[in-house]
Scaffold this motif. Structure first.
Motif, mmCIF file in Angstrom:
data_model
loop_
_atom_site.group_PDB
_atom_site.id
_atom_site.type_symbol
_atom_site.label_atom_id
_atom_site.label_comp_id
_atom_site.label_asym_id
_atom_site.label_seq_id
_atom_site.Cartn_x
_atom_site.Cartn_y
_atom_site.Cartn_z
ATOM 1 N N THR A 137 0.848 -1.193 0.000
ATOM 2 C CA THR A 137 0.000 0.000 0.000
ATOM 3 C C THR A 137 0.878 1.235 0.000
ATOM 4 O OG1 THR A 137 -1.706 -1.162 1.266
ATOM 5 C CG2 THR A 137 -1.840 1.232 1.208
ATOM 6 N N PRO B 249 -2.531 7.098 -6.109
ATOM 7 C CA PRO B 249 -3.379 5.977 -5.714
ATOM 8 C C PRO B 249 -4.564 5.876 -6.683
ATOM 9 C CG PRO B 249 -3.021 7.518 -3.879
ATOM 10 C CD PRO B 249 -2.560 8.200 -5.125
ATOM 11 N N LEU C 289 -4.947 -2.374 -7.855
ATOM 12 C CA LEU C 289 -5.414 -1.368 -6.904
ATOM 13 C C LEU C 289 -4.194 -0.822 -6.160
ATOM 14 C CD1 LEU C 289 -7.900 0.032 -5.644
ATOM 15 C CD2 LEU C 289 -7.819 -1.696 -3.837
ATOM 16 N N GLY D 264 -3.322 1.336 -3.313
ATOM 17 C CA GLY D 264 -3.949 1.940 -2.151
ATOM 18 C C GLY D 264 -3.163 3.111 -1.590
ATOM 19 N N SER D 265 -3.806 3.831 -0.681
ATOM 20 C CA SER D 265 -3.186 5.037 -0.129
ATOM 21 C C SER D 265 -2.890 4.948 1.363
ATOM 22 C CB SER D 265 -4.108 6.243 -0.370
ATOM 23 O OG SER D 265 -5.345 6.055 0.310
ATOM 24 N N ASP D 266 -3.348 3.887 2.034
ATOM 25 C CA ASP D 266 -3.160 3.749 3.479
ATOM 26 C C ASP D 266 -3.758 4.944 4.222
ATOM 27 O OD1 ASP D 266 -2.402 2.595 5.857
ATOM 28 O OD2 ASP D 266 -0.338 3.327 5.775
ATOM 29 N N VAL E 212 -7.862 5.546 -0.912
ATOM 30 C CA VAL E 212 -8.128 4.432 -1.820
ATOM 31 C C VAL E 212 -7.876 3.110 -1.121
ATOM 32 C CG1 VAL E 212 -7.476 3.323 -4.009
ATOM 33 C CG2 VAL E 212 -7.491 5.820 -3.824
ATOM 34 N N GLY E 213 -8.861 2.221 -1.187
ATOM 35 C CA GLY E 213 -8.643 0.838 -0.772
ATOM 36 C C GLY E 213 -9.180 0.452 0.591
ATOM 37 N N GLY F 251 -12.552 3.877 -3.711
ATOM 38 C CA GLY F 251 -11.817 5.038 -3.210
ATOM 39 C C GLY F 251 -12.525 6.349 -3.460
#
Length: 424
Positions: free
Chosen positions: A157, A206, A226, A228-230, A282-283, A394
């Motif tokens: 991520t 992301p 995907l 992600g952005s955490d 995101v995610g 997201g």
């Protein structure tokens, strides 16, 4: 004569941009294509050219004046040159300065027209020869079952995130070209060794991406990625890499927003071309789909100086394989907005013109194929969406300059709260 040379240079520049993008002739582009080009130009040059400006340059909207110096410099920088002057000098050297700008008034036109016709003659002859000597087997498409394409992220991520693609395109014929494409955007595409196995690409934003393996113009395999952005990731669009910030830098008492003072602290100028600020998450969403969704939020744009007078702002709902972008601006600038395929030049999008001096509430609701977008409760746009349900993955907010988000709430129609954020 200088007038002719300038016109020739502009047309040549547009042709080279079309070739670099790989989207075909600009006369066939949709509004969405011009939006995508504007975003690509913004990411590479930090200059925002509006959809209207780009359509004028490509002759899609009648306009009896040449592009401004700023616009020409931006197009040249998009092609990798320092400015328009450097682009012209490069083209003059490449195409024989004496013939392009010499005393014979029509030589420039002869050179520009003759070379493409000669090339076209060779291409036609090549096609005729191929058609007389090629077998049906040579013109077949590649069987996707004979091709392999997969990937792995180097970081579970977060961004930047390098993705290692594995491919086996040994089914490609001699002379075929093989490409790894990061997403729908053909400019994020690299030609690879047809007999190789690995290619690595880097993702700076992301989001949900559909990576593709192409052989010539055929997409033979694709799969989803995907990035992600955490949690919430704030950033300022810069080239070639966004300026990433920590989430703590935008957390305030009851809202999310990047103070203007931060731009001064980071030595990032807001004029003459105002950068865009983005907040991405995101995610981290539960199972919620595009056919049963109520999204509510309140936000505002907090910068209106100089070239940011329109206070352009966007809400992005990111789905698997699709996105919904809700654009907002001050009322006087709605002509430049586009809602999906709805062009603000050809439709009444006044609902999306708002006063940002106070929080602006936005509600996006989908039930089955009925879509309703309301702004400040008393205004609405009603649409129909004949698409298969896709999962929400997201959210993103983008502001020309900077802006704030007061709250976010996502629910299903049965009342279940999927996601809620009050930034306490």
């Amino acid at each position: 004569m200088e007038t002719d040379v300038q016109d020739i240079m502009i047309r040549r520049c547009l042709t080279q941009i079309e070739e670099a993008l790989g989207w075909g002739n600009g006369s066939d582009w949709s509004t969405r294509d011009f939006e995508a080009l504007g975003q690509r130009i913004m990411e590479k040059t930090q200059v925002q050219l509006s959809v209207i400006t780009l359509k004028r340059i490509w002759g899609r909207i009648r306009y009896d004046h040449r592009p401004t110096a700023t616009t020409l410099n931006t197009l040249a920088q998009f092609l990798g040159f320092e400015n328009w002057g450097a682009y012209k000098q490069d083209q003059l050297r490449e195409n024989d300065t004496a013939e392009l700008s010499g005393p014979a008034g029509n030589k420039a036109w002869k050179r520009v027209v003759f070379v493409p016709l000669f090339v076209l003659f060779l291409v036609v002859m090549g096609l005729l020869l191929n058609s007389s000597t090629s077998s049906p087997e040579d013109s077949r498409t590649i069987d996707p079952a004979l091709v392999e394409f997969s990937s792995k992220k180097t970081v579970d991520t977060g961004v930047p995130n390098s993705v290692v693609f594995f491919y086996n395109a040994s089914a490609a014929k001699s002379g075929d070209s093989v490409f790894v494409q990061q997403s729908w955007d053909k400019t994020l595409c690299r030609q690879v060794d047809s007999r190789g196995s690995y290619h690595t690409s880097i993702y700076y934003y992301p989001g949900f991406y559909r990576a593709k393996l192409r052989i010539n113009d055929q997409v033979v395999k694709e799969h989803d990625l995907l990035i992600g952005s955490d949690g919430w990731l704030p950033l300022i669009d810069r080239k070639p890499i966004p300026f990433y910030l920590e989430s703590i830098e935008v957390k305030n008492d009851g809202y999310m927003g990047l103070p203007l003072a931060k731009f001064h602290d980071l030595n990032i100028p807001l004029q003459p071309e105002t950068p865009w600020t983005g907040y991405y998450n995101v995610g981290l969403f539960d199972e919620v789909y595009s056919d049963d969704l109520i999204f509510e939020t309140a936000m505002k744009n907090e910068y209106a100086a100089g070239t940011a007078v329109c206070q352009h702002s966007e809400i992005h709902l990111l789905f698997e394989g699709a996105s919904m972008v809700i654009p907002l601006s001050v009322p006087g600038c709605i002509s430049e907005l586009n809602l999906g395929s709805i062009d603000g030049k050809k439709a009444d999008l006044s609902v999306l013109g708002v006063d940002f001096s106070d929080w602006v509430s936005v509600r996006f609701e989908v039930l089955d194929s009925a879509v309703n977008i309301s702004v400040n409760q008393d205004k609405a746009i009603n649409l129909r969406a004949a698409v298969e349900p896709v999962r929400l993955v997201g959210l993103a907010y983008r502001f020309q300059g900077t802006g704030s988000v007061n709250f976010i709430r996502i629910t299903r129609h049965n009342g279940d709260v999927v996601y809620e954020e009050n930034f306490d």
